[in-house]
Design an enzyme around this catalytic site. Structure first.
Site, PDB file in Angstrom:
ATOM      1  N   LYS A   1       8.780   1.114  10.894  1.00 16.48           N
ATOM      2  CA  LYS A   1       9.072   1.426  12.292  1.00 16.48           C
ATOM      3  C   LYS A   1      10.152   0.538  12.900  1.00 16.48           C
ATOM      4  O   LYS A   1      10.877   0.963  13.795  1.00 16.48           O
ATOM      5  CB  LYS A   1       7.790   1.292  13.129  1.00 16.48           C
ATOM      6  CG  LYS A   1       6.773   2.372  12.840  1.00 16.48           C
ATOM      7  CD  LYS A   1       5.494   2.197  13.629  1.00 16.48           C
ATOM      8  CE  LYS A   1       4.576   1.161  13.043  1.00 16.48           C
ATOM      9  NZ  LYS A   1       3.980   1.518  11.743  1.00 16.48           N
TER      10      LYS A   1
ATOM     11  N   LYS B   1       6.317   3.483  18.301  1.00 16.42           N
ATOM     12  CA  LYS B   1       6.386   4.891  17.920  1.00 16.42           C
ATOM     13  C   LYS B   1       6.992   5.729  19.051  1.00 16.42           C
ATOM     14  O   LYS B   1       7.769   6.654  18.803  1.00 16.42           O
ATOM     15  CB  LYS B   1       4.999   5.389  17.529  1.00 16.42           C
ATOM     16  CG  LYS B   1       4.543   4.773  16.199  1.00 16.42           C
ATOM     17  CD  LYS B   1       3.061   4.933  15.956  1.00 16.42           C
ATOM     18  CE  LYS B   1       2.666   4.327  14.606  1.00 16.42           C
ATOM     19  NZ  LYS B   1       1.199   4.177  14.471  1.00 16.42           N
TER      20      LYS B   1
ATOM     21  N   GLY C   1     -11.538  -3.528   7.679  1.00 13.86           N
ATOM     22  CA  GLY C   1     -10.122  -3.430   7.340  1.00 13.86           C
ATOM     23  C   GLY C   1      -9.367  -2.441   8.213  1.00 13.86           C
ATOM     24  O   GLY C   1      -8.219  -2.100   7.934  1.00 13.86           O
TER      25      GLY C   1
ATOM     26  N   GLY D   1      -3.111   5.252   5.808  1.00 13.24           N
ATOM     27  CA  GLY D   1      -3.623   5.474   4.461  1.00 13.24           C
ATOM     28  C   GLY D   1      -2.460   5.541   3.496  1.00 13.24           C
ATOM     29  O   GLY D   1      -1.407   6.067   3.824  1.00 13.24           O
TER      30      GLY D   1
ATOM     31  N   ASN E   1       0.805  -1.218   0.000  1.00 11.56           N
ATOM     32  CA  ASN E   1       0.000   0.000   0.000  1.00 11.56           C
ATOM     33  C   ASN E   1       0.835   1.263   0.000  1.00 11.56           C
ATOM     34  O   ASN E   1       0.557   2.203  -0.735  1.00 11.56           O
ATOM     35  CB  ASN E   1      -0.915   0.021   1.221  1.00 11.56           C
ATOM     36  CG  ASN E   1      -2.253  -0.610   0.895  1.00 11.56           C
ATOM     37  OD1 ASN E   1      -2.655  -0.632  -0.271  1.00 11.56           O
ATOM     38  ND2 ASN E   1      -2.914  -1.134   1.903  1.00 11.56           N
ATOM     39  N   VAL E   2       1.868   1.287   0.859  1.00 12.10           N
ATOM     40  CA  VAL E   2       2.662   2.511   0.967  1.00 12.10           C
ATOM     41  C   VAL E   2       3.493   2.723  -0.291  1.00 12.10           C
ATOM     42  O   VAL E   2       3.524   3.822  -0.857  1.00 12.10           O
ATOM     43  CB  VAL E   2       3.553   2.482   2.233  1.00 12.10           C
ATOM     44  CG1 VAL E   2       4.405   3.746   2.304  1.00 12.10           C
ATOM     45  CG2 VAL E   2       2.697   2.358   3.490  1.00 12.10           C
ATOM     46  N   GLY E   3       4.144   1.668  -0.757  1.00 12.64           N
ATOM     47  CA  GLY E   3       4.945   1.774  -1.975  1.00 12.64           C
ATOM     48  C   GLY E   3       4.107   2.220  -3.159  1.00 12.64           C
ATOM     49  O   GLY E   3       4.536   3.073  -3.956  1.00 12.64           O
TER      50      GLY E   3
ATOM     51  N   GLU F   1      -6.386  -5.614  11.893  1.00 11.61           N
ATOM     52  CA  GLU F   1      -5.845  -6.816  11.252  1.00 11.61           C
ATOM     53  C   GLU F   1      -6.584  -8.053  11.777  1.00 11.61           C
ATOM     54  O   GLU F   1      -7.204  -8.014  12.843  1.00 11.61           O
ATOM     55  CB  GLU F   1      -4.363  -6.993  11.627  1.00 11.61           C
ATOM     56  CG  GLU F   1      -3.493  -5.792  11.388  1.00 11.61           C
ATOM     57  CD  GLU F   1      -2.966  -5.748   9.962  1.00 11.61           C
ATOM     58  OE1 GLU F   1      -2.926  -6.802   9.311  1.00 11.61           O
ATOM     59  OE2 GLU F   1      -2.617  -4.651   9.506  1.00 11.61           O
TER      60      GLU F   1
ATOM     61  N   GLY G   1       1.539   8.796  10.502  1.00 12.18           N
ATOM     62  CA  GLY G   1       1.134   8.852   9.095  1.00 12.18           C
ATOM     63  C   GLY G   1       1.279  10.242   8.504  1.00 12.18           C
ATOM     64  O   GLY G   1       2.375  10.815   8.493  1.00 12.18           O
TER      65      GLY G   1
END
Lengths: 328, 328
Positions: free
Chosen positions: B113, B213, B195, B309, B12-14, B198, B142
């Site tokens: 992380k 974090k 969603g 996101g 998703n991030v890529g 998890e 995020g």
């Protein structure tokens, strides 16, 4: 080598800047002049700020007869910190100081809303021509970062709109009215006693201060070319207790909201009391300021902080000064 | 000249990073490689990102047999965008990629992380030695700027503590429980269906994600040297409906709060459910994240935004990439 600083205006904000700079030990900045309407203190080797502040506070500060304009025109500083009071109609005297400094190719950092709201385009143009920075983080939201937040942390985003609470006095009054069920006049008197409202509160309660900030945002962030008169403006003096009660029963509060969205069919430039859900991030209490920044990638980003205060405003000014230092 | 970018990780991030870069028209960045566990697509003249994304989404992306490590070690990029999934125990495989890239003097931007929480000191040291940037805005909050907010906008301030809501899944669950009076198990099931949680929600609901974090903040902002095990940690699975009701009657909500204050007698490093007044800026709803940054000059500054996101996280990564570009 230290950046040489001239401070014009020695009220609360000017004193805050001097205080904050006096406590820095890195030698990055050296204040060579502080001027106000009574004259100037000048030392090209760097003023002893702790001493100057002490004398200012006990009424013993002896100034030379040099005027603020003498300092702006005649001395060799790198950054002009212009923190004279806001005049929403003329922008003076700050406007003339800023113009003059930029023409000389000096960087300018200001907390003065008048010149930025009235003459942003001209001043930004002068800065560009003369290869100088013209920065004004402190004009909107005090310690709450707005321009500097949009610069690097939100880089890559297009900003599509900004709304928020930009006046602590109004927010204090509306918060007290809602929480305590007290009428407007009573809370306003209380705010005056506490020094949160001016003796003549028109500038704050009629939304003029918020509107000035919107003009600055509109012109500086969105490249609009608007004036104070272009802002659709309603203040808080007409907000009655009954309206706050009804709002409260519906899980809402009433806040004085300024909103700007750039030109186009759905352009918005207005200040007015609006309903905000109690659990919305903009529903902040007391004198806090809050901004909601609509962005294309990061979504909605909120920032909340103290909108006023001597040291808090100095923090915003310092962040601009450090930006200049880091851009050398 | 364009900065050459290699993206490692194409989830998703890529994909978000590729999407955001594909829409930029300024030619500042050129993606020369994208690699994941299945192989790599490489074009040293610059990949057609729109095309790659289309193929990725319809399952037709043909990769070479080059591995992620082949790309990290063997190609000529300026910035490694490392966006593989977080492994809180080993930091792998991201840790090895980041180490390798930094040793080669390449800048690294990551949303992962694990490596930052486990090996901040080593990696920061490697970056320094090799004159490279090591940036990780996307690891905390995020799209909500934290590190970049503290860098320039709050420059000049000392940060004395940070607390906030750093996990959207937990905040969603607690918000739904409070607002709808629904029990934990029911809301958790719902969150899984949406969603938001998890299938195995342990990592989020037991506060491990928030703790990671905090470790990043502790080590990177405050120069502490702490590990996940050092965090005093309680998750939200024990928060019962009765507690939320009692809190609500007292004008409070229960939030999973992470807090870090630097070393010293009153040092704090903990994650736990805590009471927050409903009208407090940290009492944000749904999946929002919120951070309260205590500063010496600006006072308390709050920032609120989307904690997750694809595009939102890409926004944080892009802000780091633009920082590198502006520092050239």
């Amino acid at each position: 080598m230290a950046l040489k600083v001239a401070i014009i205006g020695f009220g609360n904000v000017g004193k805050g800047v001097a205080r904050v700079l006096s406590e820095r030990k890195d030698g990055l900045f050296k204040v060579i002049a502080i001027a106000d309407s009574k004259g100037a203190v000048i030392d090209e080797d760097g003023l002893d700020l702790a001493k100057v502040l002490e004398l200012k506070n006990n009424g013993g500060l002896v100034r030379t007869s040099k005027s603020s304009m003498d300092v702006v025109r005649g001395y060799d500083y790198d950054i002009l910190v212009e923190v004279t009071p806001t005049d929403a109609k003329t922008g003076e005297p700050g406007l003339s100081y800023i113009r003059e400094a930029l023409k000389r190719g000096k960087h300018v950092v200001t907390s003065n809303k008048g010149p930025v709201a009235l003459k942003y385009k001209e001043l930004k143009g002068l800065a560009k021509e003369n290869n100088a920075h013209f920065l004004f983080e402190a004009t909107v939201g005090g310690a709450m970062p707005v321009f500097n937040l949009m610069r690097a942390p939100l880089a890559g985003n297009r900003i599509t709109g900004i709304m928020g609470i930009f006046n602590g006095t109004c927010n204090y009054i509306l918060t007290r009215m809602a929480n305590e069920g007290l009428p407007y006049d009573m809370v306003l008197s209380e705010a005056k006693e506490l020094g949160i409202a001016e003796a003549d509160p028109t500038y704050d309660v009629e939304g003029i201060d918020t509107a000035l900030k919107l003009v600055i945002l509109a012109n500086a962030v969105f490249g609009m070319d608007v004036k104070l008169e272009d802002v659709d403006r309603v203040g808080i003096s007409g907000v009655c207790l009954e309206a706050l009660k009804l709002a409260g029963e519906a899980g809402m509060v009433i806040k004085l909201i300024g909103e700007v969205r750039p030109n186009g069919e759905e352009a918005v430039l207005k200040v007015s009391p609006r309903l905000v859900p109690k659990n919305h991030p903009l529903a902040v209490q007391g004198t806090l300021n809050a901004a909601l920044i609509h962005t294309t990638l990061a979504g909605d980003i909120y920032v909340i902080g103290k909108g006023a205060g001597s040291i808090e405003t100095a923090s915003a000014i310092l962040s601009d000064m450090l930006y200049i230092a880091s851009s050398r």
